[in-house]
Design a protein around this motif. Structure first.
Motif, PDB file in Angstrom:
ATOM      1  N   ALA A 175       0.631  -1.014  -0.061  1.00 28.92           N
ATOM      2  CA  ALA A 175       0.341   0.290  -0.178  1.00 28.92           C
ATOM      3  C   ALA A 175       0.999   1.632   0.141  1.00 28.92           C
ATOM      4  CB  ALA A 175      -0.984  -0.166   1.351  1.00 28.92           C
ATOM      5  N   ALA A 176       2.296   1.067   0.805  1.00 32.13           N
ATOM      6  CA  ALA A 176       3.121   2.203   0.983  1.00 32.13           C
ATOM      7  C   ALA A 176       3.501   2.866  -0.461  1.00 32.13           C
ATOM      8  CB  ALA A 176       4.138   2.463   2.022  1.00 32.13           C
ATOM      9  N   ALA A 181       3.205   6.033  -7.523  1.00 29.27           N
ATOM     10  CA  ALA A 181       2.617   6.208  -8.381  1.00 29.27           C
ATOM     11  C   ALA A 181       1.025   6.699  -8.568  1.00 29.27           C
ATOM     12  CB  ALA A 181       2.556   4.381  -8.937  1.00 29.27           C
ATOM     13  N   ILE A 182       0.465   6.440  -7.424  1.00 26.21           N
ATOM     14  CA  ILE A 182      -1.433   7.592  -7.674  1.00 26.21           C
ATOM     15  C   ILE A 182      -0.543   8.546  -7.830  1.00 26.21           C
ATOM     16  CG2 ILE A 182      -2.865   7.730  -5.767  1.00 26.21           C
ATOM     17  CD1 ILE A 182      -2.093   4.807  -4.083  1.00 26.21           C
ATOM     18  N   THR A 183       0.274   9.709  -7.116  1.00 31.67           N
ATOM     19  CA  THR A 183       0.888  11.459  -6.995  1.00 31.67           C
ATOM     20  C   THR A 183       1.140  11.367  -8.538  1.00 31.67           C
ATOM     21  OG1 THR A 183       1.516  10.930  -4.420  1.00 31.67           O
ATOM     22  CG2 THR A 183       2.183  12.390  -5.936  1.00 31.67           C
ATOM     23  N   ALA A 184       2.037  10.681  -9.495  1.00 34.96           N
ATOM     24  CA  ALA A 184       2.082  11.239 -10.608  1.00 34.96           C
ATOM     25  C   ALA A 184       1.115  10.652 -11.393  1.00 34.96           C
ATOM     26  CB  ALA A 184       3.616   9.518 -10.769  1.00 34.96           C
ATOM     27  N   HIS A 185       0.281  10.069 -11.142  1.00 40.02           N
ATOM     28  CA  HIS A 185      -1.243   9.871 -12.425  1.00 40.02           C
ATOM     29  C   HIS A 185      -1.593  10.476 -12.228  1.00 40.02           C
ATOM     30  CE1 HIS A 185      -3.682   7.261 -14.741  1.00 40.02           C
ATOM     31  NE2 HIS A 185      -4.681   7.799 -14.072  1.00 40.02           N
ATOM     32  N   ASP A 223      -0.150  -2.397 -10.389  1.00 35.88           N
ATOM     33  CA  ASP A 223      -0.094  -1.221 -10.092  1.00 35.88           C
ATOM     34  C   ASP A 223      -0.894  -0.003 -10.967  1.00 35.88           C
ATOM     35  OD1 ASP A 223       1.534  -2.716  -8.082  1.00 35.88           O
ATOM     36  OD2 ASP A 223       3.099  -1.685  -7.725  1.00 35.88           O
ATOM     37  N   ALA A 224      -0.375  -0.064 -12.249  1.00 35.40           N
ATOM     38  CA  ALA A 224      -0.769   1.630 -12.868  1.00 35.40           C
ATOM     39  C   ALA A 224      -2.433   1.190 -12.440  1.00 35.40           C
ATOM     40  CB  ALA A 224       0.055   1.021 -13.951  1.00 35.40           C
ATOM     41  N   GLU A 225      -3.093   0.411 -12.698  1.00 36.41           N
ATOM     42  CA  GLU A 225      -4.346   0.145 -12.674  1.00 36.41           C
ATOM     43  C   GLU A 225      -5.084   0.661 -10.748  1.00 36.41           C
ATOM     44  OE1 GLU A 225      -5.749  -3.586 -15.527  1.00 36.41           O
ATOM     45  OE2 GLU A 225      -4.919  -4.033 -13.913  1.00 36.41           O
ATOM     46  N   LEU A 226      -4.226  -0.124  -9.970  1.00 37.50           N
ATOM     47  CA  LEU A 226      -4.107   0.786  -8.822  1.00 37.50           C
ATOM     48  C   LEU A 226      -4.659   2.064  -8.586  1.00 37.50           C
ATOM     49  CD1 LEU A 226      -3.103  -2.430  -6.945  1.00 37.50           C
ATOM     50  CD2 LEU A 226      -5.358  -1.743  -6.974  1.00 37.50           C
ATOM     51  N   PRO A 266      -3.524   2.463  -0.342  1.00 32.36           N
ATOM     52  CA  PRO A 266      -3.104   3.794   1.040  1.00 32.36           C
ATOM     53  C   PRO A 266      -3.962   4.018   1.613  1.00 32.36           C
ATOM     54  CG  PRO A 266      -2.035   4.502  -0.711  1.00 32.36           C
ATOM     55  CD  PRO A 266      -2.958   3.618  -1.582  1.00 32.36           C
ATOM     56  N   ASP A 267      -4.268   5.057   2.765  1.00 35.59           N
ATOM     57  CA  ASP A 267      -4.870   5.856   2.794  1.00 35.59           C
ATOM     58  C   ASP A 267      -4.089   7.223   2.183  1.00 35.59           C
ATOM     59  OD1 ASP A 267      -6.387   5.155   4.480  1.00 35.59           O
ATOM     60  OD2 ASP A 267      -5.079   4.994   6.600  1.00 35.59           O
TER      61      ASP A 267
END
Length: 352
Positions: A175-176, A181-185, A223-226, A266-267
């Motif tokens: 999760a961490a 990846a989430i920030t970049a997307h 990970d990219a999909e998540l 992650p939160d």
């Protein structure tokens, strides 16, 4: 608290007690359970850890019970140690006196109070007020409510902790690791959204439905999909459209996806997945899963509006059919985005 269609009568305490795991979703231990009576049938069911109420503080529980709209409750004390301890009955009676006083402020009464050692076939119950009544607990798995739960596809868990594990993060390390990846997307999506908000939302909703179908078939997510889904759920138009899937023909696919996201993200991103999962569970009448999902979501974000609203509705005993009406906004948003959602499914009455 959870709610259930009124379909079980109160003539046999052993049968009433045996029905509790099917209603709560797990076998309660060391608990005080209040079952509201609506026309002498089962209404809202509330559970609290026994140590929390043995020290007093029953006012909040009485407030919640009053919100159910009932005027009478049956109290069940589950305590493997205390059920065989005659001296403990006085402690239970003192607690019940306080409960009666708290309920009286809401013009409510306690119909009966039973103490039981364990909720399984052969468990023993007796009344707390010395009335002399006692007996055996019937087989919980043979309860009509257990049969109804199985038909609805709900799983009954041995302990509350087993149900909590369904919405717990499975791998904190992974999760961490998703945060970059989430920030970049999110940065890339911001550019797309500014250029075409509705187009961006439409693509995300369609992608979420396609991924949900794959997850339902057992596929693992990259990970990219998540990362894409985590960002999509922060878009209010996307998130509110996806609520409608809970009442659609592929509701099971969507709920499977929300469960994966709740256990993987992650939160703070997992909060939206938890609320979507809670809404899906609530609409199909699974109050235990809805309640634990909302509990986890509100721990992450105590100010989350939808989570707070659903939690209030659940605590007050609002029926699933009333909650389903909220999905209408999702269908209206889908029309604006140009997304074709699955048709609504028909919800029937529970088996009795």
């Amino acid at each position: 608290m959870t709610t259930h269609q009124p379909d079980h009568r109160f003539t046999r305490p052993g049968a009433l007690i045996a029905a509790l795991p099917a209603v709560l979703g797990f076998v309660p231990e060391k608990s005080l359970v209040l079952v509201s009576l609506e026309d002498r049938e089962m209404g809202a069911v509330m559970r609290v850890d026994l140590p929390k109420v043995m020290d007093g503080n029953l006012t909040h529980l009485a407030d919640v019970a009053a919100a159910s709209g009932a005027d009478t409750v049956v109290a069940v004390i589950i305590d493997a140690d205390g059920a065989s301890c005659p001296m403990c009955n006085q402690d239970y009676r003192d607690m019940c006196d306080e409960l009666n006083a708290a309920l009286a402020d809401h013009d409510m009464t306690v119909y009966a109070t039973h103490v039981v050692d364990r909720i399984e076939a052969g468990g023993r119950w007796h009344c707390v007020d010395g009335c002399g009544r006692f007996g055996a607990v019937e087989d919980p798995m043979a309860s009509p409510l257990a049969a109804a739960a199985v038909l609805e596809g709900r799983r009954l868990y041995p302990r509350r902790s087993d149900l909590q594990a369904v919405v717990a993060v499975a791998d904190a390390g992974r999760a961490a690791s998703l945060v970059p990846a989430i920030t970049a997307h999110a940065q890339a999506r911001e550019t797309d959204w500014r250029a075409d908000p509705d187009g961006c939302g439409r693509r995300d909703v369609e992608a979420a439905m396609a991924i949900a179908a794959r997850v339902s078939d057992g596929a693992d997510l990259e990970d990219a999909e998540l990362a894409m889904l985590a960002c999509a759920l922060t878009d209010v138009s996307v998130r509110d459209t996806l609520y409608a899937l809970a009442v659609g023909a592929v509701a099971g696919n969507a709920e499977a996806l929300w469960t994966v996201l709740a256990r993987t993200l992650p939160d703070p991103w997992r909060t939206e997945a938890l609320v979507l999962l809670a809404f899906s569970a609530y609409t199909r009448g699974d109050g235990p899963l809805a309640g634990l999902s909302l509990e986890a979501a509100l721990r992450s974000d105590p100010e989350h509006r939808m989570a707070s609203m659903l939690d209030t509705a659940l605590q007050s005993g609002m029926r699933p059919e009333q909650i389903r009406e909220l999905a209408g906004a999702g269908y209206r948003l889908a029309k604006r985005l140009g997304v074709r959602l699955p048709p609504r499914r028909t919800f029937g009455r529970r088996a009795v």
